[in-house]
Design a protein around this motif. Sequence first.
Motif, short mmCIF file in Angstrom:
data_model
loop_
_atom_site.label_atom_id
_atom_site.label_comp_id
_atom_site.label_asym_id
_atom_site.label_seq_id
_atom_site.Cartn_x
_atom_site.Cartn_y
_atom_site.Cartn_z
N ARG A 49 0.76 -1.22 -0.06
CA ARG A 49 -0.15 0.17 0.01
C ARG A 49 1.03 1.26 0.06
NH1 ARG A 49 -3.21 -0.46 4.61
NH2 ARG A 49 -1.50 0.82 5.79
N ASN A 50 1.88 1.43 1.00
CA ASN A 50 2.79 2.47 0.83
C ASN A 50 3.58 2.69 -0.52
OD1 ASN A 50 2.01 2.72 3.55
ND2 ASN A 50 3.66 1.85 4.48
N ARG A 51 3.90 1.56 -1.10
CA ARG A 51 4.93 1.77 -2.28
C ARG A 51 3.83 2.40 -3.42
NH1 ARG A 51 9.09 -1.22 -3.94
NH2 ARG A 51 9.03 0.61 -5.73
N VAL A 52 2.46 1.87 -3.62
CA VAL A 52 1.72 2.58 -4.35
C VAL A 52 1.35 3.88 -4.07
CG1 VAL A 52 -0.76 1.93 -5.49
CG2 VAL A 52 0.75 0.23 -5.00
N ASP A 53 0.99 4.13 -2.73
CA ASP A 53 0.71 5.57 -2.31
C ASP A 53 1.97 6.38 -2.90
OD1 ASP A 53 -1.84 5.17 -1.54
OD2 ASP A 53 -1.21 4.96 0.66
N GLU A 54 3.02 5.86 -2.84
CA GLU A 54 4.09 6.83 -2.79
C GLU A 54 4.30 6.78 -4.43
OE1 GLU A 54 8.73 5.59 -2.85
OE2 GLU A 54 7.73 4.68 -1.36
N ALA A 55 4.00 5.93 -5.34
CA ALA A 55 4.07 5.94 -6.72
C ALA A 55 2.85 6.98 -7.21
CB ALA A 55 3.59 4.62 -7.09
N LEU A 56 1.82 6.84 -6.76
CA LEU A 56 0.79 7.90 -6.93
C LEU A 56 1.03 8.93 -6.51
CD1 LEU A 56 -2.55 5.59 -6.23
CD2 LEU A 56 -1.66 6.30 -8.23
N ASN A 57 1.66 9.51 -5.40
CA ASN A 57 2.26 10.82 -5.05
C ASN A 57 3.06 11.61 -6.03
OD1 ASN A 57 0.48 11.01 -2.95
ND2 ASN A 57 2.05 10.07 -1.32
N HIS A 58 3.78 10.69 -6.85
CA HIS A 58 4.92 11.08 -7.97
C HIS A 58 4.04 11.29 -9.11
CE1 HIS A 58 7.85 10.08 -4.92
NE2 HIS A 58 8.53 11.17 -5.49
N ASN A 59 2.67 10.86 -9.15
CA ASN A 59 2.17 11.38 -10.44
C ASN A 59 1.46 12.32 -10.21
OD1 ASN A 59 2.63 8.77 -11.39
ND2 ASN A 59 0.50 7.98 -11.51
N ILE A 60 1.01 13.02 -11.42
CA ILE A 60 0.01 14.33 -11.25
C ILE A 60 -1.16 14.02 -10.41
CG2 ILE A 60 1.25 15.99 -12.89
CD1 ILE A 60 -1.93 14.71 -14.44
N ASP A 61 -1.76 14.89 -9.85
CA ASP A 61 -3.14 14.67 -9.26
C ASP A 61 -3.98 15.97 -9.95
OD1 ASP A 61 -5.32 15.10 -7.70
OD2 ASP A 61 -4.32 14.33 -5.83
N TYR A 62 -5.12 15.38 -10.70
CA TYR A 62 -5.86 16.41 -11.59
C TYR A 62 -6.63 17.13 -10.41
CZ TYR A 62 -5.02 13.15 -15.57
OH TYR A 62 -4.57 12.36 -16.57
N HIS A 63 -6.84 16.68 -9.18
CA HIS A 63 -7.51 17.79 -8.18
C HIS A 63 -6.66 18.77 -7.64
CE1 HIS A 63 -10.78 14.96 -8.22
NE2 HIS A 63 -10.08 13.87 -7.94
N GLU A 64 -5.52 18.37 -7.62
CA GLU A 64 -4.39 19.47 -6.77
C GLU A 64 -3.85 20.54 -8.03
OE1 GLU A 64 -4.01 19.43 -3.56
OE2 GLU A 64 -5.47 17.73 -3.44
#
Length: 441
Positions: free
Chosen positions: A13-28
């Motif tokens: 879970r942490n590795r996937v979260d970390e990966a998603l945090n390095h993608n752009i977030d369309y909301h942010e």
Amino acid sequence: MQYWKKLTRSEIRNRVDEALNHNIDYHERSILGIPASHLDGNVFNKDADSLDNAPFLKTMVANPNHIGCHTMGESEPFFAGTQKLEQELISIVAEDILNCESDKYDGYVASGGTEANIQAIWIYRNLFKKEFGANYDEMCILFSEDSHYSMHKAGNVLNLDIITVPVTDNSREITRETVKQQIESAKARGKKYFIVVANMMTTMFGSVDDINIYSETLTNTGVEFRIHVDGAFGGFVYPFSTNSEAMTFANPHVSSVTLDAHKMVQAPFGTGIFIARKGLIDNVFTNEAQYVSGLDATLIGSRSGANAIAVWMILQTYGPHDWFEKIHILNHRSNWLCNQLKEARVDFYRHPGSNIVTIRAKHVAKELAHKYGLVPDQHNGNAQWYKIVIMEHVHIDHLIPFVEELKQSEKVTNHSILVTKKHRGTHFPFRFFRTRFFAGK
Ligand SMILES: *Cc1c(COP(=O)(O)O)cnc(C)c1O
């Protein structure tokens, strides 16, 4: 093992979260230029609480695009985080499963085995054109008659002739003689460049080609060739059930390999895996893909990043040892089935260690095949064989009623003198084994 380690749920879970945090977030962030967004929020739940413990669904909702190939040069920076996990997945498969040297490969998660096979053949067609000035009619695709039909698609799409090698009826093997014959006759018709597809478990039989027959015969004939291994079914099975490294990158004749995670790995559909030795994929670079950062060397174009994450998560959940055990449990069940068939004198084919058991159709009534969902080699009413694939959900308890019905069916009783009732103890496999085999009776 370079990359492949068993991870806990929270580590994953942490590795996937970390990966998603390095993608752009369309909301942010205001991302104005790309024709993509998160999944439609009116339809798909984006509620953080329900997604936090579901890394795959969370990635699905974020909807990263993994367009292009991420083991080389640059890629779309918007999805760099999850692309890096895909890169790690490719490393696990290339290095830890298929014995490739570190950083000596390129690869990506394709839509399936079909795309990965076409990708390989596309690469060699262009390579032969570019390096040797080959004409279309000087090239051909060579594979056994038990090969998957995607090779016929490839020949059609890529405008290449196909040459099939017959296999022996009982052992489903290519032989030195038939391979030599086909190569010689192709050569006589002007073929100089051979794109070979060797099977690491065929779809219908689970049979494995002797790749040395291809490499030795082609070398002796003095023609140019490249060998692709089709492990769409067997890629996650055969390397764990054999000591042979002949179908891996340890064999210098293996240039590329197809695997399908949506078969034995039970990943979502859309998870073929293509791996080739470093640099080969450059033969299919589309320079006109100018709007894609890093251009595109894949057949597919846009593709779901969540698919790559799903495969990565499954492999990391098991780790190499649990995966080995899983394959050996399936092997045990397959052994059980084969022993039952032998006892009933039913003809079947099974490659050692394989989880596919293919039964001669003469023993199986159509109704029985239909009832248990057996798959015929042809659907035109002319079936010669029916196959059973021992998947995760196919337990011995599910095989028992089939075996009982098979043994009682006319097609079997007519064919063989059945062993005495006493020994037909399908429900007590261990007692059966012990009395019949272990005690040497
Ligand atoms: C399933 C399979 C394919 C095709 O894979 P898809 O994922 O259905 O495109 C190719 N080769 C073999 C040996 C297969 O078993």
